[in-house]
Every structure is written in C-alpha cells, then in structure tokens.
Design an enzyme around this catalytic site. Structure first.
Site, PDB file in Angstrom:
ATOM      1  CE  LYS A  83      -2.048   1.011  -9.782  1.00 42.38           C
ATOM      2  NZ  LYS A  83      -2.393   0.344  -8.519  1.00 42.38           N
ATOM      3  CE  LYS A  88      -3.898   2.340   1.637  1.00 43.46           C
ATOM      4  NZ  LYS A  88      -5.200   2.423   1.004  1.00 43.46           N
ATOM      5  CB  CYS A  92      -4.009   7.814  -6.263  1.00 47.15           C
ATOM      6  SG  CYS A  92      -5.295   7.744  -5.019  1.00 47.15           S
TER       7      CYS A  92
END
Lengths: 415, 498
Positions: free
Chosen positions: A173, A45, A135
């Site tokens: 990412k 995480k 995100c």
C-alpha cells in the site's frame, strides 16, 4: 446480471468492493457484519505492536451542506493485542471462506519482525497481506508507515523480507505523499509485490477552530497533521492509479483507494486500471449498507453497457490517458446555451467574464436578459458548462476546424 | 367595549392562534437553505425586490457564517429589512422571481433567511452602520412609518441631523399598527426604529402635525422636510347604520389586536367583513383566530377581481372563511339595543365593460338578503390625506389625492418638501415605501449639497440592451466521430489463479 467476481492477484472475491484497512475493519465482529452486508473483501485494521491512541482523532471539511467531503484522522494502527486479532481473523475466515480477508501489517523495520508477523498471519488462513507503507501520521515518526513508502529502497527491502516469509499474495500500500508515485511503485514490484494498493491518506491539517484558534482535531489544545481522505481526494487517487496502470513496469494488479463512495466512483477506478477498490470514509459516514447500491449500480451499469463481467471494464479507459503533448491542438468545441432551458441565473456569464475568456456577453434582448455565447471568442474551456445548474442547458459542441489532428509534439518536431 | 365573552376561546388558545405563521429558521435550516441558493448573478430576486437588496450576497454570507455582514447587506438596501422579512409578499416579489423559470420546485426561503440574518444583529442590539460625519443641515420627517424610517436612516448615515415627528405613541407607522399579528408583532418594528434612533435620529412621538407643530414651523426649522404621512381613515360605506356600535374600521380593529390585550379586542360570533383586499384578508383571518365562529367576506365583484394576493386568499380559505361574491352591503340593521345585528346586502351582476375595460357591476332588483351578524368590519381602503397635505404651499396633489413628486428625487412642487410611501403611491407595500424613503434621501442630499449619492439598491445595474433574435437552440454541430479511433487494447490486470 453481470458477473462482479474478481480475481485480484490470486485472491478471489464475490465483488470488487473491499473495505480498506481502517476503523470499519477494526475487529472480527465488524468485518463479519460487513460481509453480511455484501462487502466482497476486507483489509483488517493494521496489525503491529499495539499502540495507544489520542483523543480526539477525526476532523472533516464540509462543502456547503455536504458533510465530510474530506476527512482527516490521527488514529494509529490497531490498539488491540495481536493474539486477539489473530484469533478473530482465523474465526472470520472460517465463517466466510468465499470472502477476501487481507491483513494489513506494520512493524518496526527489522527483518525478523516482518518475518514473524507474516508467518503468524499466514497461519490464520487469511488470503493475503497488505504492507502499510502509507500511514502519514504518528507511525511515520517512528520510522514506519509513510517513512517506508517514501524511500523506494526501504519499500523494496521490506517487500522482499515479507516475500521471504510467506506464500500469501503481498499487496504493497503506497503513500501519495511523494513527488512521484512511480519510484515507490517500481520498488515494490522489484521487491516482489504481487499487487499494489493506493492511495493511502494525504498529509493534512484540516482546519482551525476560529474561536479557540486551535487546529482540528484538538488534543488538549494542540494538533498534529493527519491523513486526509474522503471524496475530495478521489481525483488525486485516480491520477496516481492511472499513472501506474500506464506504467509498463507495473505488471501487477492495482487496488484503487481514495474517495470511493458510490458505484460510479468505483467504475472510474476500474476503468483507469484498478482491479478492485477499497472503501473507508463512505462507510464511516453511512455504514456498511452503502455496498448494496455499489453492487446493484455497478451491475446495472455493466448490463446496460453490455458487459458480462466486471473484468471487461478494468483498464478500459487507460489508453485514453496520455500526456498533454499528445493531445490534438486542432480539436475545437464551443459552448451552446439552450435558451429554452436557461433559467437566467447568469452563472455562466459571470464565470466566463471573471474566470475565463469573456465570451458570454450579458445582454438584454426584447425585454429579457440572456447570456449569449460569442462563439468566435469561445475557447471551449467547459467552465460555463460546469457551473450551469440546469442539466442539458449548456452543451459543449464540437466544431469542424477543417484541420487534421495535430499534437504539440508534432508541432514542435516540425519546427 | 369588549365583546370577547362571545369568543369560545380562552386567552391561551388565542395566543396560540396568533403564533407566527412563518417561524424563525433554526440554525440547521438556515444553513441548509442558504446553501441551496444558486448565487445567481444579476439575480432575479434582487431585481424583483423594490429596494433591490442584493439577495444572493446576503444569503451567501449566511452560508459562510458572516451574519453581521449579511444583515448589513440587507439593511444597506432596506432599513426596515427585519419588518420586510416578515410582511413582504415574497410570493409575488423575490421568492416569486426565484422560482419562476428555475429548476427548483420550491423557491429559496428568502424572507425567512432575511429574518435569520437581521434577527442575529437585532437580538444583540447592534447597529451595522455608523453615523456620517455631521453636516450643518437638519431634516424634519413627518411620520415614522417605513418611508420615514428609511429616509431618516440614510440621511443620518449621510451626516444630517434628523427629527422624526410621529403622532402615535410608538414609532413604525403601519409596521407597528397595521400588520397582521401572526405575521409580525410590534416588537420588531419598534426595535427597528431603535436602530434608527441609535444613529442619532430624534423621535418626537405623540406629536401631531397641525396640532403640536405646523408645516410652516417645520419648513422654518428644517432645511428640508420629508412627508411620510401615509393614508387616512378607512373609506366610508355611506350606507345607513354605518356608525352603529359593532361596526369597525379594519385598521382600528387591527390596531386593537396589535396590543395583544385580548380582552379588549372586539369579536363576535358572526363577523361580516366588507372588502377583498389584503387588509380584508388580514381582518378575516384574525377574526377567525380570535374565535369568531363565522366570518364572511363580502365583495361586490368576484375572486377574479379581488385585489388580495393569491396566497393571502388561500390563507383565508384555509381559515374557513365564507366568501360572498357579487354581494354589496346596502344597510346595517340594528337590534333592539341599537347595536349592529345584521348586514343587508343585495346581489350584484356584471354589466358592460366600462372605458377601462373593467366590467361594471349593478345590483339585481329585489335581491335583498339580511345576513345576521353582530359585528361588521369595513376594509375598503384608506382615504387620502387631502386636508393635511393640501395646505402645504406648492405641494401638489393628483386627482386621487396622492402627492405629486419627481420619481427620481421624490421632491414635491415645494422644493423643501419631499414625500414617499403611501401618500405618494396611494397605498402599497412597506418595502415600496422604504425604497421611496431611500430615493428621497438621495434627492434631499442632491437638493442641499448638489451631490448625487448612490445608495444601495437605488437603481439596478446597467445592462446593455440590444434588439434581435436569440441564437438558435439546436446546435449546428460537426457531425463527425467524437475522437479519432484509438485501439482500446486492454491490458489484463487480473492475476493468475493459484
């Protein structure tokens, strides 16, 4: 049994199934349980400056009785102190040396901040880092996450910063919340990324409570957009993964993410160019145990198809993806209904009538009603085949048009 | 007269035995089940329903959480949809059609879903329809059973002033007085009648035609009259001892049960039930539930000829009922107190087929057997209402005593009289009666205003009929390769080892 081990940008794992950076990888004890269950790797995480989360955080969209077809979250990165996470990473890697342990990172857009955290992570013995440029909620408002991934120059710049500070493989990412996935991917590669992972979650408002008229998830009467994931996003992810797999500039491996819940989903990502896959929603739904069938199913599939290693299917379907203009205009199929299997639900009839080309007339024949295909009108669109609930009842059959293949490009270049 | 002391069961046990055999679906079950429906187009279930309820539509509405809309679809085609949800022989109607030929081993639970939707509006005392703009016509309806309630509902929605005449103290006819208690209690049908009342329909209960008001007066008072009178008393056996204490009529027995005043319901240790129709099944299963130790079903033919539905027969088997096939009663014997004490029967055997192909049965000589039993219940079907209906000028009865009507308009030989339900069809399901009430409402409207209305489910959608052969199942396909060969050179994505 086929060899499932993969080498992803130098990171070896016993199988291609990794947990994505998310609640299931929140801490060492969780990841250790996941490795015990069979997961080949895990992306911790996201580390960064510990945040404060809101309550509540998740909401989902159901399809009939299928729960959580899509999941939306407004949870942020780790809320645990950095030193605690680093200590647990070190312990976890020591206990599970053969598993891939990747650390997701997100800090403010300062070279020193990225340098510092990259070096701290390298010191733990972790196998690699994943830069969270995806995100889409909360952190992006603070100039992090998707705010990075949406600007190719930033993507390139921060990737370079991290590469300066660590010898670990750097995975970038990517966010799908862009017009085209190509510029940020190219930028990451230009910045020195050793691999790409995609997709992160998609901007979403999942729905509205029809009694209170407050969108989900409700935070004291208010809601904010979140990140969308789960089975519903898989086609979007497959498209983006295959686009990068077809991109000559992207000469680094891809970690496929988005709606993977079974070995079948995973195999599709691998065929379209992913070297491994990352999973989150399905684990949040059913637990770590789902990896058992993912391993078993993929292994059996490879055995049945005659492949000795999972590596043999990676990218195998990429050459089958092309542009519309390169498709054969002379290819012709029609629907054929097996009336011995037909249960006369007539979904093909009404779908064709109202949703396609009115070529399955609905007729009463010798006292029974049948949907019967008018092949001269059938355009071979597949809709009836898709709505038919009976396996094998409607087949799409190729007809010989007698013509050589002809693409739109060829057609227009002749004129 | 109470024989309940002969029951080994206490009241609580009897209450438990009369729990609903098909309980309400929970919300979770309803969501699961409604989502399982394929949402067929021109669905077999809708075709199989005598009132042609748009079943996929109401099920889809349950799935979408639109229960009011779902109930409206049901009641639009069947004003007694809550009753039918519980008492319909769904195995041979909608659910039978659902499973037939489908890939599902288990049909969608249409009946229970229908109950789920209708319960949702009825529990709130809501009506799903509005009264139509009033016209100046009044309609009299005789009988508040399924046919009468259905007819009244549609007429009220069309704007008529409707009065229902009912001889009983509660509305609903056989829905209220004749359904097996474990399928449905009176509350449901009475509540359904209240929905009709809220549409402005006037109920004159405890009103007997020929006693309190005559057909002539009805004809005088109303612009049209609908006869939904049902059938009469149970057919007599015409054997000695038939009127002894301890001998009951099936409908009277069921009516006593419907009150749920268990101490007033007659029961005995051994009960012989004569007949093998669906009513006979209702009687044997309820006699067992009341605590009878031994219940015998006496039928002169065999299970092959019995008119009860298969699933009803299965229910009786599960209740450990004894079946005496090829047995016919010849006398009911009395004990010293002159009460029924035994049923004398003879064995039967098949003879030659008659003109209809049905094999006749004849008694076997010297085969008498006396079956000790303290209670005999006759379930032989009901008599037609010849005396009541024969007196209406112009209304014609057929050879068996059923009212002759135009099958589209339900109009009788007397243009002001329309009829439906059991008095027309000789005794069928509540759902069949509801459909005849609907057709009669259309007929009455056409008769009085010359306008043809199309009520929901009055007829099926038109389908083009053709004659010919199905296309061959085996495709005559082009047998070439799936696609032109493409070089599947695979780009390597695995990174170098470090």
């Amino acid at each position: 049994m086929a060899d499932l081990s993969v080498n992803f940008a130098g990171i070896k794992s016993p199988n291609p199934f990794w947990l994505a950076s998310a609640p299931p990888t929140n801490m060492g004890s969780m990841i250790e349980r996941a490795f015990d269950a069979g997961w080949g790797g895990a992306v911790w995480k996201t580390l960064g400056e510990p945040i404060v989360n809101v309550c509540s955080r998740l909401a989902s969209v159901d399809n009939g009785t299928s729960r959580m077809m899509g999941l939306n979250n407004i949870e942020l990165i780790t809320d645990r102190p950095l030193d605690v996470n680093l200590k647990e990473i070190r312990e976890c890697k020591r206990k599970y040396p053969k598993h891939a342990l990747i650390i997701s990172l997100m800090v403010e857009s300062k070279r020193e901040a990225w340098h510092e955290i990259a070096m701290q992570v390298e010191d733990t013995g972790a196998d690699g880092v994943e830069l969270n440029f995806g995100c889409p909620h909360g952190m992006s408002e603070r100039g992090m996450g998707a705010a990075m991934g949406q600007v190719p120059e930033y993507t390139c710049m921060v990737t370079e910063w991290v590469k300066e500070a660590t010898r670990l493989p750097v995975i970038v990412k990517l966010t799908p919340n862009v017009t085209s996935i190509t510029p940020p991917a190219n930028a990451a590669v230009k910045g020195g990324a050793d691999a790409l992972s995609l997709i992160n979650t998609i901007n979403s408002i999942i729905g509205v409570d029809l009694d209170t008229m407050i969108p989900h998830p409700n935070v004291n009467g208010m809601a904010a957009h979140g990140g969308y994931c789960g089975p519903a996003v898989k086609p979007i992810a497959l498209n983006m993964v295959s686009e990068l797999a077809r991109n000559e500039n992207v000469n680094v491996p891809i970690s496929g993410i988005g709606g993977i819940g079974t070995w079948r989903d995973a195999a599709e990502f691998l065929l379209l160019g992913a070297t491994n896959v990352q999973v989150c929603t399905a684990v949040m739904h059913y637990g770590y145990r789902i990896v058992e069938d993912m391993i078993d199913g993929l292994s059996n599939y490879l055995d049945e198809k005659g492949f000795a290693s999972v590596n043999e299917i990676i990218g195998r379907s990429v050459p089958r993806v092309t542009d519309w203009g390169a498709l054969d205009l002379n290819y012709k199929t029609v629907a054929r209904i097996d009336h011995n299997k037909c249960i006369q639900c007539n979904l093909c009839h009404i779908a064709c009538e109202d949703g396609a080309h009115q070529c399955i007339p609905f007729t009463e024949l010798n006292g029974s009603r049948y949907p019967i295909v008018d092949e001269s009108e059938c355009v071979g669109c597949n809709l009836c085949h898709l709505v038919c609930p009976v396996p094998g009842c409607i087949s799409m059959v190729r007809l010989d048009s007698g013509n050589q293949p002809l693409t739109w490009r060829e057609l227009t270049s002749r004129q | 007269m109470s024989l309940t002391h002969d029951s080994p069961l206490n009241i609580e046990q009897i209450e438990r035995n009369f729990c609903e055999i098909a309980p309400a679906l929970t919300e979770a079950e309803a969501i699961f089940e409604s989502n399982r429906c394929l949402y067929c187009y021109d669905a077999p279930c809708t075709r199989a329903c005598p009132t042609h309820i748009d079943v996929p539509s109401f099920i889809k509405k349950i799935a979408s959480g639109n229960l009011t809309g779902s109930a409206r679809v049901i009641f639009d085609a069947n004003p007694i949809g809550a009753t039918c949800a519980r008492v319909c022989p769904v195995d041979v109607l909608c659910e039978g059609a659902c499973v037939e030929k489908t890939l599902m081993a288990k049909p969608i639970e249409i009946g229970r879903l229908q109950r789920y939707a209708t319960d949702a509006v009825m529990s709130r005392g809501r009506n799903v329809f509005k009264v139509g703009a009033g016209n100046d016509k009044t309609i009299g309806i005789v009988g508040s059973g399924p046919a009468g309630l259905s007819c009244a509902t549609y007429l009220a929605r069309l704007g008529y002033a409707v009065t229902i005449y009912e001889r009983k103290s509660l509305p609903g006819g056989l829905d209220t007085y004749g359904m097996a208690e474990y399928k449905m209690s009176q509350v449901v049908s009475v509540e359904e009648a209240k929905m009709v009342e809220r549409l402005g329909v006037e109920f004159k209960l405890n009103t007997k035609i020929g006693h309190d008001i005559s057909f002539d007066q009805l004809q005088e008072k109303h612009d049209a009259v609908f006869l939904g009178v049902g059938l009469g008393a149970t057919t007599r056996l015409n054997i000695p001892g038939e009127d002894l204490p301890g001998v009951y009529d099936a409908l009277d027995f069921i009516e006593r049960i419907k009150t749920r005043e268990w101490l007033d319901v007659p029961i005995a240790r051994t009960v012989a039930v004569i007949g093998a129709g669906n009513t006979a099944i209702d009687v044997v299963t309820q006699a067992r539930r009341l605590g009878a130790e031994r219940v015998l079903m006496i039928y002169r033919r065999t299970e092959r000829e019995m008119s009860a539905y298969k699933y009803e027969y299965e229910l009786a088997k599960q209740d450990a009922v004894e079946f005496w096939w090829l047995t016919a009663p010849v006398e009911i014997l009395a004990d010293e107190k002159n009460r029924a004490a035994a049923l004398r029967c003879v064995r039967m055997e098949f003879g030659e087929p008659d003109s209809t192909g049905r094999r006749s049965v004849q008694s076997v000589p010297n085969s008498e057997i006396d079956i000790p039993c303290e209670m005999v219940i006759k379930a032989l079907g009901q008599k037609k209402m010849r005396e009541l209906l024969g007196g209406i000028s112009g209304v014609e009865l057929d050879a068996v005593g059923c009212v002759v009507v135009n099958e589209h308009t339900m109009q009788t030989g007397n243009e002001k009289f329309f009829a439906g339900g059991d008095c027309v069809n000789g005794g069928r399901e509540a759902v069949d009666a509801a459909q005849t009430g609907k057709l009669a409402a259309q007929g009455i409207h056409r008769f009085l205003f010359g306008e043809q209305v199309e009520l929901a489910g009055a007829r099926l959608p038109f389908v083009e009929k053709i004659a010919g052969e199905l296309p061959a199942a085996a495709p005559a396909a082009y047998d070439g390769p799936a696609t032109p060969a493409v070089d599947l050179g695979v780009k390597s994505y695995g990174g170098p080892e470090r």
